[in-house]
Scaffold this motif. Structure first.
Motif, short mmCIF file in Angstrom:
data_model
loop_
_atom_site.label_atom_id
_atom_site.label_comp_id
_atom_site.label_asym_id
_atom_site.label_seq_id
_atom_site.Cartn_x
_atom_site.Cartn_y
_atom_site.Cartn_z
N TYR A 1 0.83 -1.19 0.00
CA TYR A 1 0.00 0.00 0.00
C TYR A 1 0.87 1.26 0.00
CZ TYR A 1 -4.00 -2.92 1.33
OH TYR A 1 -4.99 -3.86 1.34
N VAL A 2 0.39 2.29 -0.66
CA VAL A 2 1.05 3.59 -0.55
C VAL A 2 0.94 4.04 0.91
CG1 VAL A 2 0.90 6.04 -1.16
CG2 VAL A 2 0.69 4.28 -2.93
N SER A 3 2.05 4.49 1.46
CA SER A 3 2.08 4.88 2.86
C SER A 3 2.87 6.17 3.04
CB SER A 3 2.72 3.78 3.72
OG SER A 3 4.09 3.62 3.38
N ILE A 4 2.75 6.75 4.22
CA ILE A 4 3.53 7.92 4.59
C ILE A 4 4.49 7.51 5.69
CG2 ILE A 4 3.48 10.27 5.50
CD1 ILE A 4 0.61 10.51 4.42
N GLY A 5 5.77 7.61 5.40
CA GLY A 5 6.79 7.33 6.41
C GLY A 5 7.27 8.64 7.01
#
Length: 375
Positions: free
Chosen positions: A159-163
């Motif tokens: 999944y596209v995520s925000i780190g």
């Protein structure tokens, strides 16, 4: 942890029907370059012997810290020590891979196998760049996850995520909307250029979904990053392990398995990396494998594919926080690494997936409008 139902949903990406590939179940033996299955060569032992005779495998664009490819290559070489793996340009993009196939046709240093973003896998197949090959696990790959002619098939996804580095950012963003806040000025990055990189392409698609766009309309995602750029929040620096460790990209929009890997990789090094899948832009995507039609080591290329889709290979990806394509079935039959499954980033909501025509359209729109939007 994702439920079995969510894992099954993730494996519903794509829309290719399940049809027999050329050469499937053929009698007798073929040459490695034309073999469409191990059976065509006389079975796995014959495939191994042919690959060991070649003695080499050329891979490209496989960073060792991407979905655990470092361990994957080491495990393959340990199992087949007579085959030397040459790993070139680990940080190359999907576009670079396609370019290498074309520019090195007939050369011994051409890539044998490819790991591509789905849009690039489809376009490469359309250009007749890939050889049809059915791995032994072919029937276990969902019909929606493979090309009808076996020119490509999905391998692992996320999944596209925000780190976010919580050691440097007091309050980490949880959504795409949060990224517009002034406190994140000069801190937000993508993993590459979306016109060339599958991960960055996914980031723009997720942003489109978060801003009233759709798979048929990626423009809101482009506009979002244009707005981020004008606000000073988005920086045109490719997010990599090195930039994360140095603090140059303290917020990175990337696949969840890469962001989750950074948390382990930099633990104890002054980086407190947190990962969240933004609820306002839930987008999942698989990458795809393909064999170069003009592979200089065609038997080794096919043996590599067999290894990737074995239980051992699938679990190596799983240990890298990626969701291998055979995971739903492996979960059911008990062969999935249970500890690795529990470490997968949690996701709220159900992902949806673009059709092939929507992918092609989005790719064309990005190629035309991305640079202008960020100028």
């Amino acid at each position: 942890m994702l439920s079995a139902a969510a894992l099954a949903t993730l494996s519903a990406c794509g829309a290719a029907p399940d049809q027999p590939a050329a050469g499937d179940g053929a009698k007798g033996k073929a040459q490695p370059a034309t073999a469409a299955s191990a059976a065509d060569l006389g079975g796995m032992d014959a495939l191994v012997a042919a690959a060991e005779k070649e003695g080499r495998l050329n891979v490209i664009a496989l960073p060792p810290d991407w979905a655990n490819y470092g361990e994957m290559i080491k495990a393959f070489q340990a199992k087949y020590p007579k085959i030397k793996v040459s790993s070139e340009n680990p940080d190359a993009t999907s576009a670079d891979e396609i370019a290498a196939v074309k520019s090195r046709k007939g050369q011994t240093r051409a890539p044998d196998v490819l790991d591509l973003g789905i849009a690039f896998a489809r376009s490469g197949a359309g250009e007749n760049l890939f050889a049809p090959y059915k791995v032994t696990a072919w029937d276990r790959i969902p019909a929606s996850q493979k090309d009808a002619d076996a020119r490509w098939y999905n391998d692992y996804g996320g999944y596209v995520s925000i780190g976010c580095d919580a050691a440097k950012i007091p309050t980490c963003p949880q959504t795409f909307a949060d990224l517009l806040k002034p406190e994140y000025k000069g801190k937000v990055a993508l993993n590459g250029n979306p016109t060339k990189s599958g991960s960055a392409f996914g980031g723009v698609y997720a942003a489109a979904l978060a801003n009233k766009g759709s798979f048929a309309d990626v423009q809101p995602g482009i506009d979002f990053f244009g707005q981020l750029r004008k606000s000073g929040n988005f920086i045109p620096v490719e997010s990599t392990p090195a930039t994360v460790e140095k603090g140059e990209t303290p917020i990175s929009i990337d696949w969840d398995y890469l962001n989750a890997g950074y948390a382990e990789q930099f633990k104890g090094k002054g980086v407190d990396w947190k990962t969240v899948v933004p609820a306002d832009g839930v987008y999942a995507q698989f990458y795809s494998q393909a064999v170069n039609k003009e592979a200089p080591n065609p038997a080794a290329a096919r043996l590599w594919m067999e290894f990737l889709y074995s239980t051992e290979g699938q679990n190596i990806w799983l240990k890298g926080h990626a969701r291998p394509v055979l995971l739903p079935g492996m979960t059911q039959d008990g062969t999935a690494d249970k500890d690795a499954v529990t470490k997968l980033p949690q996701v709220q909501g159900t992902p949806s997936f673009p059709a092939s025509t929507e992918l092609d359209t989005a790719k064309a729109v990005l190629a035309e409008k991305w640079d202008k939007a960020l100028s």
